[in-house]
Design an enzyme around this catalytic site. Sequence first.
Site, short mmCIF file in Angstrom:
data_model
loop_
_atom_site.label_atom_id
_atom_site.label_comp_id
_atom_site.label_asym_id
_atom_site.label_seq_id
_atom_site.Cartn_x
_atom_site.Cartn_y
_atom_site.Cartn_z
N GLU A 138 34.25 40.69 43.39
CA GLU A 138 35.68 41.01 43.46
C GLU A 138 36.04 41.89 44.66
OE1 GLU A 138 33.86 41.06 40.73
OE2 GLU A 138 34.95 40.10 39.09
N GLU A 167 31.48 37.79 33.90
CA GLU A 167 32.05 38.60 32.81
C GLU A 167 32.15 37.77 31.52
OE1 GLU A 167 35.32 39.56 35.48
OE2 GLU A 167 35.01 41.67 34.99
N ALA A 182 37.63 34.27 38.28
CA ALA A 182 39.05 34.06 38.01
C ALA A 182 39.59 33.15 39.11
CB ALA A 182 39.78 35.39 38.00
N GLY A 221 34.76 36.75 37.19
CA GLY A 221 35.14 36.49 35.80
C GLY A 221 34.17 35.56 35.10
#
Length: 274
Positions: A147, A127, A79, A124
């Site tokens: 993270e 993911e 992200a 992310g």
Amino acid sequence: MTSNDDVERSDGTAAPVVRLERDGRVATITVDRPKALNALSPEVLDGLAELVAELAADPGELAGVLLLGAGGRAFVAGADISAMAGLTPDEGAQTAERGHAVAAAIEALPLPVIACVDGYALGGGLELALACDFIYATEASRFGQPEVHLGLIPGFGGTVRLPRAVGPALAKELIYTGRQMGVDEAARLGLVTRRFDDREALLAGARETIGLIGANAATAVALAKRVLVGAAGTPTATATLLEIEGFRDAFRTEDMREGVAAFLEKRDPAFTGR
Ligand code: DAK
């Protein structure tokens, strides 16, 4: 075919941060923010949502989709950290919902999606790759859920899909440490199903796989994906019912009648995708 424009580009141009190209029976979605290692900004998430919806609305003759990152250094490095800096808890949750919606849309697409990882697939990014049907990667690739280094936890499905992919204990180890792993380990764990020397070989291998899939009944491939995705993580009894429903639906297709008839008549099937 464009998505949201990225006005952050250093050359001052407003170019799409996610692109969709169709080439014969293969569609390619490219996240194109190489200067930020293709990090998932809100614009990238919106662009992915838009383009996956476009494919769902008009799959045409497509047999599969490749998802990749531009630039050769990263698939997606997570992200966008700068976009997360000032978020309130509720805004953070909205970001997570947006990421989950993209993952769910990829899983709902009635086409196989191959994550083509060449470089970093972190946070992310991993993911996003896990939401695809399987992951192919170059030797230069790195995987991880870092993270916790940022005081965060995975927010786009990592706590859900990583344990399914590698088992709960290893997923915990990866998420708690935030460590990166190379393609050797990722392949050994089954996270990466095929590995390639370089990007060119990766894309050729992924196209070859879509070609193999495309020779089959598209209806059956879509049904198999629906059942596999729907059954993931459910109890055996639920998964069994989903499979029975999928099997029933296969009998509703012309492709199934054609495939069986072709076998019995000792000829090649002529599937129509109906
Ligand atoms: N976001 C924004 N920019 C990034 C980025 C990222 N995730 N990763 C890299 N960049 C940018 C760098 O800032 C740098 O920009 P400039 O300084 O050149 O402007 C450029 O990309 C190149 O990166 P580096 O200079 O750092 O390159 P290195 O080769 O030295 O290092 C690296 C590569 C991938 C090891 C390093 O960049 C790195 O550690 N990046 C961060 C990786 C990371 O921690 N990713 C996970 C992000 S957290 C949520 C939902 C989901 C999530 C979070 C919240 N909500 C509920 C809110 C998921 C979170 C994540 O994914």
